[in-house]
Motif scaffolding. Structure first.
Motif: not given
Length: 931
Positions: A211-217
């Motif tokens: 699963v990919r988690f999109a960067a916020i920072d």
């Protein structure tokens, strides 16, 4: 004349056939009527103690072969220690509380349970346990197991329950117990927390997802190469249902990670796993644009793929690169390591799953769904939002509930724990492990590793049947109220009325007067409703039994159970004893393997290879079951099958028949009148006692070291080889033919008496029934039961010099050569019986002397006539002794109708005209009329 009537043929009432299934119950009745175990205790009073403390089986069904193996092993140790001169009182016990029994009662009650309160359910559980205690007690006694069956220890006895409360109070008092929310094994089917000992691992298939988690920072602040690109951190998990509880992503601080560009997107992965992951994603066009250590990612944030919340990047040394992506999905409410690393970073312990394993209402998309059933829905939703990189099915070992056999989950709930660190319990336990004798030795490493790495002990269970955690909580501030006075008052109530009183009485009746919250001073208190882990119940048996019974000993000399108990009873007993007494509750721990079928497969109803103890006892008798336990090295898994039992039955028959022969030939022997001093006995008889001494020493040493397979094989080989095939075979002529009270026969009988006396004592701990049967047929000044005697000591005056031993070894070796030549002559029809033979033996001079000095050499080789000649000269030093030359011809003279030997003098006597000179002399000396 009927010469058969002049022979000393064996006479015994001891039956040839065992018929154990019918005879054994009679002996059990006799032992009970005569109170044999009480007599054993009386006999051993004042001796040094050797206590084997019984690990309590669950009172929830009939015994099986594993239970029988365990109890028989214990009985063999207890009996052998009694006979070795110890006071070895055995107090059997039963574990009466907990899920195994409540689970069976649940099945009996069905829907009716929902209408019942705690006390009603508990009474049904007590009745169920009482029923199977009585059943199992009779089944254990049928195995020939001795012990204090009339006064066993039961974890549900009021006094025992009071001890549990007092021991728990000691842990509260020393600061070991706390209540907290942390993940524990949770069975949604049984609706309770589980200890590690209540979890077993089975192979299971489950989905694994990337699963990919999109960067916020802005990751480019630390990795410049990813500037102006969409950055994703890719995780891998085999529990998709835990994704809704994700709050962080862990990376290893010192491993090398890579930024992998695919088009305009960048994936953060462990560098060494990039090729494997790209292949799993079906991506071939990619390039690594940056490499960096995991530590630079700490504190950055990504967005949860399904919910509007952050997932923080954190560092964790437990991250491994043997599978996955090197970026670990962290849900602090659903994993021990996740919880611990989450605490370090101050992350919430979030577990949105109820007692039944159902997602709570606040879980968007999946509320109301059972966690395992939701796996496919989570995967579908991740795919829908574009976060699923790949999905596949994998087989792996997964924890299951020991009782219902269903997969368990890790779930954070409020539970009670005994800390492994607050009072140094872990380090103290590890030190004590090295003071214990572990048999086999690998047991030390196994339990050491378990203690070294185990989490805090979760001692609370959300069930009805057991001893409650007798603590209070403040209704106003929720602080714990558990003063020592509370535990003592409750213990006294339990001792008088039992643990049900906790559920029946109001808190004001349970708490000592004036009890208030130590934090806010409130007197508004509520009772804890969780029950105590049953491993704590049985774990404190050393306090409830060994310390409180004056006939026992603390610490016990030995604990003995299956090898699974390193994580069970051995484990809990160690922690409870070290936690309050500072030492291990046992001096030594012995473990046995498990029962498998003849092919080494685990027994199961589905395979149809299960054999019940009752089936074996009904067909063969309990002594065959006991022989089976002793025949193999129990430290490994023990095989059993019909073929194995048949072989053991044949081995038993040979041992029994040896005893029968000895008894039969001692029918007219009174040791008070007829026993000859060792120094006056014949050479062969003294040699037989020399061999007996070796057997006594070997078997006593084997008993001392719990090597029961050595006992069995030594007994069997002694009966079949030393006795039946050699000594007794040679002796028959003397026993049957010589004068009844003549020196030759009395010398033989003196040896046989000593042999049988030793043999029956040595076999008593193993074939308990048969030994008693032999003993009761044995004449002389004996105890009323074999089990009131001690092991034999070695016999004085029969030790051989090296020269004598070599001479006898050479004689028996020559006997084998002669037997081979006789067999060849028999095959060629030259002779029938060996007594029809005359043997010419040509050997080197030293052996000629040995043969000539042997009393009755023809009898030694069981032939009628023997001639010995020298075969050359003695060999020079270093030269090989020439092989003997053996020539077999038909014996000279006629056949004596009394002794069946051939002799030229048959018929020469004027009075006894049909027999050989020896028989004529015996008949004359015995005063037998020639008519």
């Amino acid at each position: 004349m009927d010469y058969k009537n002049t022979l000393n043929l064996p006479q015994t009432a001891f039956p040839m056939k065992a018929n154990l299934p019918k005879r054994e119950p009679d002996l059990l009745k006799k032992w009970e009527e005569e109170e044999i175990y009480s007599k054993i205790l009386e006999t051993s009073k004042g001796r040094k103690k050797y206590i084997l403390h019984d690990g309590p089986p669950y009172a929830n069904g009939h015994i099986h072969l594993g239970t029988a193996l365990n109890k028989i092993l214990k009985d063999m140790i207890v009996k052998s220690r009694f006979m070795a001169g110890f006071d070895s009182d055995y107090v059997p016990g039963w574990d009466c509380h907990g899920l195994p029994i409540e689970h069976q009662v649940d099945k009996e009650l069905g829907a009716e349970k929902a209408k019942m309160n705690y006390v009603e359910i508990r009474r049904r559980c007590r009745g169920y346990a009482e029923k199977f205690i009585d059943i199992q007690r009779e089944e254990f006694k049928r195995l020939g197991v001795f012990g204090e069956w009339q006064d066993p220890y039961l974890t549900m006895k009021y006094k025992y329950q009071a001890t549990i409360v007092r021991e728990l109070g000691k842990f509260f008092a020393n600061g070991s117990v706390y209540r907290g929310k942390k993940p524990v094994y949770w069975c949604a089917s049984c609706v309770t927390a589980l200890a590690e000992a209540e979890v077993e691992y089975m192979d299971d298939s489950s989905p694994s997802i990337y699963v990919r988690f999109a960067a916020i920072d802005d990751f480019s602040q630390r990795i410049p190469e990813v500037k102006d690109k969409k950055v994703f951190v890719v995780i891998w998990t085999t529990t998709p249902w835990t994704i809704p509880a994700n709050l962080a992503i862990a990376v290893h601080p010192d491993e090398s990670y890579a930024a992998v560009q695919v088009g305009e997107e960048v994936y953060i992965l462990a560098e060494r796993l990039v090729p494997i992951n790209m292949d799993a994603f079906g991506i071939s066009d990619y390039r690594i644009i940056a490499r960096f250590q995991g530590k630079i990612l700490e504190g950055l944030k990504a967005r949860h793929p399904l919910y509007d919340r952050e997932s923080q990047l954190i560092l964790a040394p437990f991250v491994t690169l043997d599978a996955g992506t090197g970026c670990v999905h962290v849900a602090p409410g659903h994993g021990q390591e996740d919880y611990e690393v989450g605490r370090k970073y101050g992350i919430e312990v979030y577990a949105p799953v109820d007692d039944r394993g159902i997602f709570t209402d606040d879980v968007e998309f999946f509320a109301g769904k059972f966690v395992f059933a939701a796996n496919k829905d989570v995967i579908a939703k991740l795919k829908e939002v574009g976060a699923l990189m790949a999905s596949e099915t994998m087989s792996h070992s997964y924890p299951h509930c020991w009782r219902c056999k269903k997969p368990v989950i890790y779930r954070a709930t409020f539970q009670w724990f005994i800390s492994m660190e607050n009072t140094g319990l872990r380090n103290k336990a590890l030190k004590e492990i090295d003071t214990v004798g572990w048999i086999p030795k690998w047991g030390r490493d196994r339990i050491y590793g378990m203690i070294q790495h185990r989490p805090d002990w979760c001692i609370s269970r959300q069930r009805a049947w057991g001893v409650p955690i007798t603590a209070l909580r403040c209704a106003d501030c929720d602080d714990i109220v558990a003063p020592p006075e509370l535990f003592e008052k409750v213990a006294q109530l339990f001792e008088e009325q039992g643990a049900d009183v906790w559920f029946e009485r109001d808190v004001t009746d349970l708490a000592p007067p004036g009890t208030t919250c130590p934090s806010c001073g409130s007197s508004s208190l509520i009772k804890e409703t969780d029950i105590l882990d049953v491993w704590f119940d049985s774990g404190v048996s050393w306090a409830a039994v060994c310390e409180q019974r004056p006939n026992l000993d603390y610490p016990a000399q030995l604990y003995l159970e299956g090898s699974d108990q390193h994580r069970g009873w051995f484990h809990s007993a160690l922690l409870t004893s070290v936690g309050t007494r500072g030492r291990a509750p046992y001096d030594a721990v012995l473990t046995h393997g498990f029962v498998v079928d003849g092919q080494g497969k685990k027994m199961s109803k589905s395979l149809g290879n299960v054999i019940q103890p009752g089936e074996i006892i009904d067909k063969y008798g309990a002594d065959i079951l006991r022989l089976w336990v002793s025949a193999e090295d129990y430290r490994d898994d023990i095989r059993i099958s019909k073929e194995i039992l048949e072989r053991l039955s044949e081995a038993y028959r040979r041992i029994r028949n040896t005893c029968r022969f000895l008894l039969g030939n001692l029918a007219d022997f009174d040791p008070q009148q007829h026993m000859m001093p060792v120094a006056d006995m014949k050479q062969l008889d003294r040699y037989a006692l020399h061999r007996l001494n070796a057997v006594i020493a070997r078997i006593r040493n084997a008993y001392e070291n719990f090597e029961f397979h050595v006992v069995f094989h030594t007994l069997y080989n002694y009966c079949t080889v030393d006795l039946s095939s050699l000594y007794l075979d040679i002796l028959k002529d003397r026993l049957y033919v010589e004068r009844t009270d003549g020196t030759l026969r009395r010398s033989a009988q003196s040896a046989l008496y000593r042999i049988l006396d030793a043999l029956v004592r040595l076999m008593a701990p193993i074939i308990t029934f048969t030994a008693e049967e032999v003993w009761s047929a044995f004449k002389g000044d004996h105890a009323s039961s074999i089990h009131l005697t001690e092991f034999p000591e070695t016999i004085g005056g029969v030790d051989l010099t090296a020269e004598e031993k070599n001479r006898w070894d050479a004689m028996f070796s020559l006997r084998q050569d002669v037997a081979k030549s006789l067999e060849e002559a028999r095959a060629s029809k030259m002779i029938g019986s060996s007594l029809e033979a005359k043997v010419l033996i040509e050997v080197h001079p030293a052996l000629v002397t040995a043969i000539r000095e042997t009393e009755d050499p023809a009898g030694f080789f069981i032939v009628s006539q023997i001639e010995v000649r020298e075969n050359g000269s003695d060999p020079a030093e270093g030269e090989e002794i020439p092989a003997p030359k053996i020539t077999v011809t038909r014996a000279e003279g006629g056949k004596c109708p009394r002794c069946w030997t051939w002799n030229p003098g048959v018929g020469a006597d004027e009075i006894y005209t049909e027999v050989c000179p020896r028989c004529a002399g015996v008949l004359r000396e015995s005063g037998v009329s020639p008519d």
